[in-house]
Design a protein around this motif. Structure first.
Motif, mmCIF file in Angstrom:
data_model
loop_
_atom_site.group_PDB
_atom_site.id
_atom_site.type_symbol
_atom_site.label_atom_id
_atom_site.label_comp_id
_atom_site.label_asym_id
_atom_site.label_seq_id
_atom_site.Cartn_x
_atom_site.Cartn_y
_atom_site.Cartn_z
ATOM 1 N N ASN A 1 16.582 7.092 -4.964
ATOM 2 C CA ASN A 1 16.694 7.389 -3.533
ATOM 3 C C ASN A 1 15.338 7.555 -2.855
ATOM 4 O O ASN A 1 15.270 7.787 -1.647
ATOM 5 N N VAL A 2 14.268 7.455 -3.644
ATOM 6 C CA VAL A 2 12.917 7.648 -3.106
ATOM 7 C C VAL A 2 12.301 6.292 -2.803
ATOM 8 O O VAL A 2 12.260 5.403 -3.655
ATOM 9 N N GLU A 3 11.811 6.106 -1.582
ATOM 10 C CA GLU A 3 11.229 4.841 -1.150
ATOM 11 C C GLU A 3 9.690 4.856 -1.176
ATOM 12 O O GLU A 3 9.053 3.861 -0.869
ATOM 13 N N THR A 4 9.098 5.979 -1.559
ATOM 14 C CA THR A 4 7.651 6.117 -1.460
ATOM 15 C C THR A 4 6.932 5.219 -2.456
ATOM 16 O O THR A 4 7.500 4.802 -3.472
ATOM 17 N N ARG A 5 5.664 4.927 -2.182
ATOM 18 C CA ARG A 5 4.827 4.143 -3.080
ATOM 19 C C ARG A 5 4.307 5.030 -4.212
ATOM 20 O O ARG A 5 4.137 6.256 -4.063
ATOM 21 N N ALA A 6 3.996 4.421 -5.339
ATOM 22 C CA ALA A 6 3.629 5.158 -6.544
ATOM 23 C C ALA A 6 2.405 6.046 -6.351
ATOM 24 O O ALA A 6 2.339 7.158 -6.888
ATOM 25 N N TYR A 7 1.405 5.568 -5.590
ATOM 26 C CA TYR A 7 0.162 6.324 -5.459
ATOM 27 C C TYR A 7 0.345 7.627 -4.681
ATOM 28 O O TYR A 7 -0.559 8.471 -4.661
ATOM 29 N N ARG A 8 1.507 7.803 -4.063
ATOM 30 C CA ARG A 8 1.772 9.004 -3.282
ATOM 31 C C ARG A 8 2.584 10.039 -4.079
ATOM 32 O O ARG A 8 3.069 11.012 -3.512
ATOM 33 N N THR A 9 2.727 9.825 -5.394
ATOM 34 C CA THR A 9 3.486 10.734 -6.240
ATOM 35 C C THR A 9 2.591 11.323 -7.333
ATOM 36 O O THR A 9 1.455 10.895 -7.523
ATOM 37 N N ARG A 10 3.141 12.267 -8.061
ATOM 38 C CA ARG A 10 2.451 12.831 -9.228
ATOM 39 C C ARG A 10 3.038 12.268 -10.525
ATOM 40 O O ARG A 10 2.700 12.727 -11.616
ATOM 41 N N SER A 11 3.899 11.289 -10.410
ATOM 42 C CA SER A 11 4.631 10.754 -11.558
ATOM 43 C C SER A 11 3.717 10.001 -12.518
ATOM 44 O O SER A 11 2.648 9.497 -12.142
ATOM 45 N N GLU A 12 4.174 9.904 -13.765
ATOM 46 C CA GLU A 12 3.530 9.001 -14.722
ATOM 47 C C GLU A 12 3.681 7.572 -14.210
ATOM 48 O O GLU A 12 4.750 7.174 -13.741
#
Length: 350
Positions: A154-165
């Motif tokens: 459900n998340v549309e954000t780009r990867a660089y805007r997260t703390r995810s692996e």
């Protein structure tokens, strides 16, 4: 002939002629393994005091110009000594191993705005910056924007805007630069692998899968499409042009979410090929890891290197923050415009 329609077979034959499959192993400095390096000193260039002084003098010149970043030129940021060093780094990125860490910028004593301006000036000497998102940003903060986790459908954000692996991937322009203003207390290690070494492994052990990588995968635009565009696009992983092999392997999470928008599921063999690419890159003999220090600039050539990141956790008073540039150098290889989507920047739609 005008007005004729190509059959599916004819289209495939045309595609194979335009992007033939390389059947010989890749050679050269861009094909490397972890054992080829004795340690970080092999890829790290440390700035000297007189070079820092030259950068600060160039900062004063650029500030005196009073121009927005996008209107500054190389002449507005004169680097007679450091510029020659940066030209050598471009050679290493384009014709060598494909990655460099430039260390020693004293970002702690600079304001963020001054650090941005110095980083921008360095970028101008390396190449031409291009836009990174639909907002037209030429420099983006890589940090947790509290917009959700990457794996959430459900998340549309780009990867660089997260703390995810982040799994192994490339960015869109030829060169991606990351200036570390501040690293996290926990996690955030960077991982690198040679996509040319991955290719040679595939050629030796999984030759029958190569056509999948040349045909490519469908990626989610992550809500950054224009109003008349479909919300996904196809891009090849490997392309062989002018006797050079190039790689573009975008975020696999975007492949997964694209299936929901296109209605076309991945086949079992496509899912296997995606897992296999990650597994080969992550082999201990292929993979390097590093944690950037404040003041480091990591520079990678997306044609030759894939990169990833471990998840990170911000601590009170210590928020991980990196500044990203997408660049194309004046010594860049040439290949068809449609091989690497957004190589010359993402169109502004917001």
């Amino acid at each position: 002939m005008p007005g004729t329609t190509c059959t599916t077979r004819e289209r495939r034959e045309i595609l194979s002629r335009e992007n033939p499959i390389r059947t010989e192993p890749v050679t050269g400095a861009g094909v490397w393994r972890a054992s080829d390096f004795s340690g970080p000193s092999d890829w790290t260039e440390v700035l000297e005091d007189h070079e820092i002084a030259e950068l600060e003098a160039a900062l004063a010149v650029a500030k005196d110009r009073g121009l927005p970043l996008q209107e500054l030129s190389v002449d507005d940021f004169p680097l007679p000594t450091v510029g020659r060093r940066l030209d050598g780094i471009v050679d290493e990125l384009e014709f060598g191993r494909g990655f460099v860490v430039l260390r020693g910028l004293p970002v702690e004593k600079w304001t963020v705005e001054d650090a941005k301006l110095i980083y921008w000036g360095i970028g101008l000497h390396l190449g031409a910056p291009v836009s990174q998102n639909a907002a037209g940003e030429l420099m983006a903060h890589v940090r947790d924007h509290s917009e959700g986790e990457l794996g959430d459908p459900n998340v549309e954000t780009r990867a660089y805007r997260t703390r995810s692996e982040l799994p192994f991937h490339t960015d869109s322009a030829d060169i991606v630069g990351l200036l570390c203003l501040r690293n996290s207390g926990q996690g955030g290690e960077s991982t690198l692998a040679s996509s040319m070494t991955v290719y040679n492994h595939l050629l030796t052990h999984h030759r029958e899968l190569l056509g999948l990588y040349y045909h490519g995968f469908v990626y989610d635009r992550r809500a950054e499409e224009a109003g008349d565009e479909v919300p996904y696009y196809r891009n090849a992983v490997y392309g062989y042009f002018n006797d050079l092999l190039s790689c573009r392997f975008y975020m696999t999470h975007y492949i997964d979410s694209a299936t929901l928008k296109s209605g076309i599921p991945l086949s079992d063999i496509e899912q296997y090929a995606l897992r296999l690419f990650q597994e080969i890159g992550a082999m201990p003999e292929h993979c390097l890891s590093m944690k950037l220090q404040s003041g480091d600039i990591q520079l990678l050539n997306n044609n030759l290197v894939v990169h990833g990141r471990s998840s990170f956790q911000d601590q009170p008073g210590r928020r991980r923050d990196l500044l990203r540039l997408w660049l194309n150098t004046r010594k860049a290889r040439k290949y068809p415009d449609d091989f690497a989507a957004f190589r010359f920047g993402m169109p502004k739609t917001q």
